[in-house]
Design a protein around this motif. Structure first.
Motif: not given
Ligand code: ATP
Ligand code: MG
Length: 332
Positions: A130-159
């Motif tokens: 479900r999280v992979e699906e949600l990542f896809e919905i908000v326009g994030l790469d589903p392969d990155r669900i194991d990444d930590y917040p600091h590995e994302f930009s501000g816009g990606m964290r908001q997603r």
């Protein structure tokens, strides 16, 4: 059908030496499928309204008065458990600065999985997909669900925070300044994403922002707040195209792109009102270029105007057309 109805909401904060009248007699309602905007400058009470609706006021905040119904149910006095369930199942909340409040030591995916499993008994595997699906919905790469917040930009964290809020497909999405602090291109993308998701899920939106340009682009109706009071309210077409309140006119002038009639953005001079006492005059009086003695007598009531879905609180609402002309061509 009315989805959310707020009647005469009054919220105060108690501080060491004062009472802050942060939200003062605010009423508005959101129909199913409507995108509703709450606009107003910093300190006008926007976040306080959202927190009061959701029972999330800080310890020194009190709902003094008011009735809040959601889907016909009075939600003013829910138990903590009922409220928590509502918050996920029915109403999604993207708090102000949400992207900064992600847990830095847990992967983003695990944070969403944890949130899902707190409300639904689903297996780890199911929650993960479900999280992979949600990542896809908000326009994030589903392969990155194991990444930590600091590995994302501000816009990606908001997603990520949007994905988390949407996990259980709520009826209403409340987003408090979802694009503030992001650069303009990312802002547009985030707004587009929220709209796209919201249409797909057929949910309503309460969008809180000080940028009325964003509301003009995305909302059907809005309330303009100032000093904890609704100054003007109604359809975006009425309120933003033909404002009847000098505060709305001033806000519009600070966002010239809305109708292109003003080349330069002009901030409204002066500072926000003192909220330490009940207003005894129009809250906008000290900054209003059109104020007269009458404006010092009382804060004006919010009255319905002849055109449908338009209300305004101004002692001089009958002179609105003249004020609009003067506001566009200030003498100074
Ligand atoms: P912003 O655009 O800056 O987010 P806002 O419209 O969301 O502003 P609120 O955060 O709702 O405004 O604040 C409304 C008023 O209540 C402000 O005067 C603020 O200083 C005051 N206030 C907010 N939280 C507290 C608190 N915990 N204690 C005391 N006063 C508070
Ligand atoms: Mg706020």
């Amino acid at each position: 059908m009315t989805l959310l109805d707020v009647e005469n909401l009054k919220v105060t904060y108690t501080t060491e030496d004062d009472t802050v009248h942060a939200v003062n007699d605010v009423s508005f309602s959101i129909d199913e499928g409507v995108n509703y905007g709450l606009a107003g400058e910093s300190g006008s009470g926007k976040s306080t309204i959202a927190e009061a609706l959701l029972g999330l006021l800080p310890g020194n905040g009190t709902v003094e008065r008011g009735k809040i119904t959601f889907n016909g149910r009075d939600i003013t006095s829910l138990s903590d458990t009922e409220r928590r369930d509502m918050l996920w199942e029915d109403i999604a909340y993207i708090p102000q600065s949400a992207m900064d409040s992600l847990d830095p030591v847990m992967s983003t995916g695990d944070q969403i999985i944890q949130a899902i499993q707190a409300h639904r008994s689903v297996s780890d595997e199911k929650a993960r997909s479900r999280v992979e699906e949600l990542f896809e919905i908000v326009g994030l790469d589903p392969d990155r669900i194991d990444d930590y917040p600091h590995e994302f930009s501000g816009g990606m964290r908001q997603r990520v925070t949007i994905a988390m809020a949407l996990a259980l497909e709520p009826d209403l999405i409340i987003a408090d300044e979802p694009t503030t602090g992001l650069d303009v291109i990312v802002q547009d993308k985030i707004i587009d994403k929220i709209l796209e998701i919201q249409e797909r899920m057929d949910s309503s939106l309460l969008l809180i922002t000080h940028e009325i340009g964003v509301i003009a682009e995305t909302c059907d109706e809005l309330s303009i707040l100032y000093g904890g009071k609704v100054m003007e309210q109604g359809s975006v077409d009425n309120v933003l195209v033909n404002p009847t309140n000098p505060y709305t006119m001033g806000l519009k002038n600070s966002f010239p792109e809305i109708d292109g009639s003003n080349e330069d953005a002009v901030a409204i001079p002066g500072s926000p009102p003192n909220l330490n006492h009940e207003p005894t005059a129009c809250v906008f009086k000290d900054r209003c270029p059109f104020a007269t003695d009458e404006c010092g007598d009382s804060h004006p009531d919010l009255v319905s105007l002849p055109n449908r879905n338009h209300r305004s609180a101004c002692h001089h609402v009958d002179k609105a057309a003249q004020m609009r002309r003067d506001a566009k061509n200030p003498e100074t």
